[in-house]
Design a protein around this motif. Structure first.
Motif, PDB file in Angstrom:
ATOM      1  N   VAL B  12     -15.429  27.260 -17.867  1.00  0.00           N
ATOM      2  CA  VAL B  12     -15.869  26.928 -19.310  1.00  0.00           C
ATOM      3  C   VAL B  12     -15.700  28.020 -20.078  1.00  0.00           C
ATOM      4  N   LEU B  13     -16.174  29.096 -19.571  1.00  0.00           N
ATOM      5  CA  LEU B  13     -16.142  30.244 -20.550  1.00  0.00           C
ATOM      6  C   LEU B  13     -14.705  30.680 -20.753  1.00  0.00           C
ATOM      7  N   PHE B  14     -13.772  30.373 -19.948  1.00  0.00           N
ATOM      8  CA  PHE B  14     -12.126  30.637 -20.050  1.00  0.00           C
ATOM      9  C   PHE B  14     -11.702  29.729 -21.067  1.00  0.00           C
ATOM     10  N   TYR B  15     -11.950  28.526 -20.883  1.00  0.00           N
ATOM     11  CA  TYR B  15     -11.415  27.552 -22.147  1.00  0.00           C
ATOM     12  C   TYR B  15     -12.172  27.751 -23.543  1.00  0.00           C
ATOM     13  N   SER B  16     -13.389  28.166 -23.274  1.00  0.00           N
ATOM     14  CA  SER B  16     -13.940  28.033 -24.688  1.00  0.00           C
ATOM     15  C   SER B  16     -13.556  29.319 -25.660  1.00  0.00           C
ATOM     16  N   ALA B  17     -13.420  30.449 -24.968  1.00  0.00           N
ATOM     17  CA  ALA B  17     -13.173  31.670 -25.546  1.00  0.00           C
ATOM     18  C   ALA B  17     -12.297  31.321 -26.844  1.00  0.00           C
ATOM     19  N   PRO B  18     -10.979  31.008 -26.687  1.00  0.00           N
ATOM     20  CA  PRO B  18     -10.247  30.842 -28.066  1.00  0.00           C
ATOM     21  C   PRO B  18     -10.893  29.882 -29.078  1.00  0.00           C
ATOM     22  N   LEU B  19     -11.632  28.897 -28.478  1.00  0.00           N
ATOM     23  CA  LEU B  19     -12.274  27.876 -29.653  1.00  0.00           C
ATOM     24  C   LEU B  19     -13.308  28.473 -30.290  1.00  0.00           C
ATOM     25  N   GLY B 260     -15.472  23.269 -24.441  1.00  0.00           N
ATOM     26  CA  GLY B 260     -14.694  23.898 -23.367  1.00  0.00           C
ATOM     27  C   GLY B 260     -15.183  23.300 -22.055  1.00  0.00           C
ATOM     28  N   LEU B 261     -16.687  22.902 -21.820  1.00  0.00           N
ATOM     29  CA  LEU B 261     -16.908  22.417 -20.744  1.00  0.00           C
ATOM     30  C   LEU B 261     -16.437  20.996 -20.402  1.00  0.00           C
ATOM     31  N   ALA B 262     -16.144  20.186 -21.598  1.00  0.00           N
ATOM     32  CA  ALA B 262     -15.577  18.685 -21.734  1.00  0.00           C
ATOM     33  C   ALA B 262     -14.172  19.104 -21.230  1.00  0.00           C
TER      34      ALA B 262
END
Lengths: 349, 317
Positions: B12-19, B260-262
């Motif tokens: 989640v943290l990995f996908y969320s950072a850019p967002l 990011g979670l989704a």
């Protein structure tokens, strides 16, 4: 003042296109290409022979319709950035009806085309009603609807229309817009009867906007919602109607791709960009039906011609995307061009 | 349960950072009254710059390369966004139109230059991307340590820290107050001596910086090369996070984490009981559906800054 406005309405797009092409030439020089060779390749790629001419018309067809989709909503003061999603849904619905129903051409083809328009209209209806009833900004809703359209369509192709494949079967002849006669005329390009539908749609938009009370009301709501309300017009109804018609135009554009160009629908990894290009077309065509046809032809030619640039001039096709983006900037910043023209005129006097 | 958390949270943290990073940019711009549909394009610019810089200088800079790459991408993003600022602040262009043009232009320039410089549609893989690390000391804490501090990207924490910095700047400093005032009521702000144009320029340039940073972090953690399909919709998802987070930096961060979670659930759901039967498509469209619901007032009403999207013309009423 009115003649001034009309003059600007024609001058601004022309100057913008010229500036865009000049900027394109500068970019080609900067990256070590010969701009003259680049533009000659572009011209030949778009109008060089019967085949490219046919392909240019094929590309122009959906652009006219998405241009109308953006412009029509704009007349009511709405920004339909969702043409993209409406195209995808229209494409899906048209191919779906094309595949599932078995009927003679005279029923099957109109039904498939209509399915595209209705699906697109539905995709426009939701942002329309949210705007009209709850005041939700249509730009954000339509952007979100684009992605919902993209992902659900991909899922439907994979799990409903096919069995885990990425492309549906081709639609039967009875639902196809393809024309052997037009193809024969243009050295077997993929040009199809859709261009007639697109031109008729442009005429229809002009007729609705300029010659009917509906159109008058739509425009009035676009100019001033409060005044329209006080004079007894139903503002909500007009907003919804405008988005539905706009969506239907974009849905038709999808149907053109599905029934004319490809005869099927495939899983998409990204957008078709027809909707976003429609914004450019509408803007350059000053939201006028005739202007849109011309602008769509210009962008259709640029996009088709771009295919020839890498092979004969070594210029990447993306140059055309840059040029189109710059043209949008110049038209959108017409404030600057107007100011420059007025300044120039004053000095003349 | 513990295992599931340990596999989900770093993802989640990995996908969320850019967002998160890009959404912060969106918050700054929209708070000052400039709609920024161009976040997508700014991310493209950032991803392109980050990858090209990384490829070019990895021999010289060694393990510092990814960090310097994202700094350069931030600067290039900021410079690129000046186009949007000039068009929408100085020339009163329609901000949505200008944003659409930014998106087309960034993708066009990115792919054009990639083809001119590398002779093909996509770059090579970078030698020096970001790698996962474990944070010393913190990762030794029982339970929390392995979940939050083991095998994560430092950039994820950078994004979260920057969200708090952005919150502080917007809500606790005179600069932030002025920026918000310009977005709510530019005429009143102008009357009080705040330079509306200057504040809007700064806000748009900040959004370019954050967009560039977000794009480069995306490229250097998730994909490691650049092509026309590197950034497909992340910018628009960040825009959705701005709105779902109600134009508040921490709200935007929360929304981005949620999106990011989704996204990560749609990737790892196969391994989690309960979720393996949910079709992927629901998780993919969840962020967008939720944003529409939030706007419609079903999940707490999202109200845009008053003057969002309106060019300010001095002397007009």
């Amino acid at each position: 003042m009115i003649s001034n406005n009309k003059m600007f309405g024609i001058l601004v797009p022309i100057i913008s296109v010229l500036l865009g092409l000049i900027a394109g030439a500068i970019i080609m020089l900067g990256s070590g290409h010969n701009p003259i060779r680049g533009y000659v390749a572009l011209w030949n790629g778009a109008f060089g022979d019967g085949y490219t001419l046919g392909e240019t018309i094929r590309r122009t067809t959906p652009l006219i319709l998405t241009g109308l989709a953006v412009a029509f909503a704009f007349k009511t003061g709405l920004f339909n950035i969702g043409a993209e999603g409406q195209v995808i849904i229209g494409w899906l619905a048209a191919v779906w009806v094309g595949l599932v129903i078995d009927a003679p051409m005279i029923i099957h083809l109109p039904l498939s085309v209509l399915a595209g328009a209705i699906a697109g209209g539905l995709w426009g209806f939701l942002p329309g009603i949210l705007k009209a009833k709850l005041g939700v900004h249509e730009v954000i809703v339509t952007i979100m609807m684009n992605y919902i359209a993209l992902f659900t369509t991909n899922e439907i192709i994979r799990s409903v229309l096919t069995d885990g494949k990425t492309t549906t079967e081709s639609i039967p002849q009875t639902a196809s817009l393809a024309s052997a006669w037009l193809q024969g005329l243009t050295l077997y390009s993929r040009v199809h009867y859709g261009i007639l539908i697109a031109l008729f749609a442009a005429f229809l938009m002009w007729f609705i906007i300029e010659r009917t009370t509906y159109g008058y009301e739509l425009k009035a709501v676009g100019f001033n919602q409060h005044a329209s309300n006080y004079s007894g017009m139903n503002v909500s109804k007009n907003i919804i109607l405008s988005m539905v018609i706009a969506g239907a135009f974009a849905g038709l554009a999808g149907a053109m791709e599905g029934l004319g160009t490809y005869g099927s629908i495939s899983v998409m990894s990204g957008f078709t960009n027809l909707g976003f290009d429609g914004i450019a077309v509408a803007l350059l065509g000053s939201n006028h039906a005739f202007g849109i046809v011309i602008a769509a032809l210009l962008f259709g030619a640029l996009k088709e011609g771009a295919g020839e640039m890498p092979t004969t001039a070594g210029v990447p096709t993306e140059l055309v995307d840059i040029i189109i983006a710059l043209i949008i900037f110049f038209v959108a910043s017409s404030y600057m061009i107007r100011w420059a023209i007025l300044r120039f005129k004053k000095e003349e006097k | 349960m513990f295992d599931a958390l340990q596999s989900i949270i770093p993802t989640v943290l990995f996908y969320s950072a850019p967002l998160i990073l890009t959404a912060l940019g969106g918050v700054f711009s929209e708070r000052s009254g400039v709609v920024n549909i161009g976040l997508e394009g700014l991310m493209v610019m950032g991803a392109f710059t980050g990858i090209v810089f990384n490829l070019t200088f990895s021999d010289v800079l060694g393990s510092w390369t990814p960090w310097i790459s994202i700094v350069v991408a931030t600067i290039v993003g900021a410079i690129f966004s000046i186009i949007h600022a000039v068009a929408s602040v100085s020339f009163n262009a329609n901000q949505v139109v200008s944003g659409v043009a930014i998106n087309m232009l960034a993708l066009g320039i990115g792919v054009y230059l990639t083809k001119v410089w590398y002779g093909k549609g996509q770059t090579d893989m970078v030698d020096q991307p970001f790698y996962t690390t474990s944070i010393p000391v913190l990762s030794d804490i029982p339970i929390i340590g392995p979940i939050f501090f083991e095998g994560i990207y430092v950039t994820s924490y950078l994004a979260i820290i920057l969200a708090f910095v952005a919150w502080y700047v917007l809500y606790k400093t005179p600069f932030g107050l002025r920026l918000r005032a310009v977005g709510e009521h530019p005429m009143a702000a102008d009357t009080n001596g705040i330079k509306v144009y200057k504040m809007r320029y700064i806000a748009v340039i900040l959004s370019g910086a954050f967009g560039g940073l977000g794009g480069s972090v995306f490229a250097l953690t998730i994909v490691s090369n650049f092509s026309g399909s590197t950034i497909v919709g992340q910018g628009f998802m960040a825009l959705a996070a701005v709105i779902f987070g109600k134009w508040h930096p921490l709200g935007a961060m929360g929304a981005a984490l949620f999106f990011g979670l989704a996204q990560s659930l749609s990737v790892v759901s196969a391994g989690i009981p309960l979720l393996e039967n949910v079709p992927q498509v629901y998780l993919l469209i969840a962020p967008y559906v939720l944003t529409i619901l939030a706007l419609a007032g079903f999940i707490g009403r999202a109200e845009a800054p008053q003057a969002n999207g309106e060019p300010y013309i001095k002397g007009s009423r």
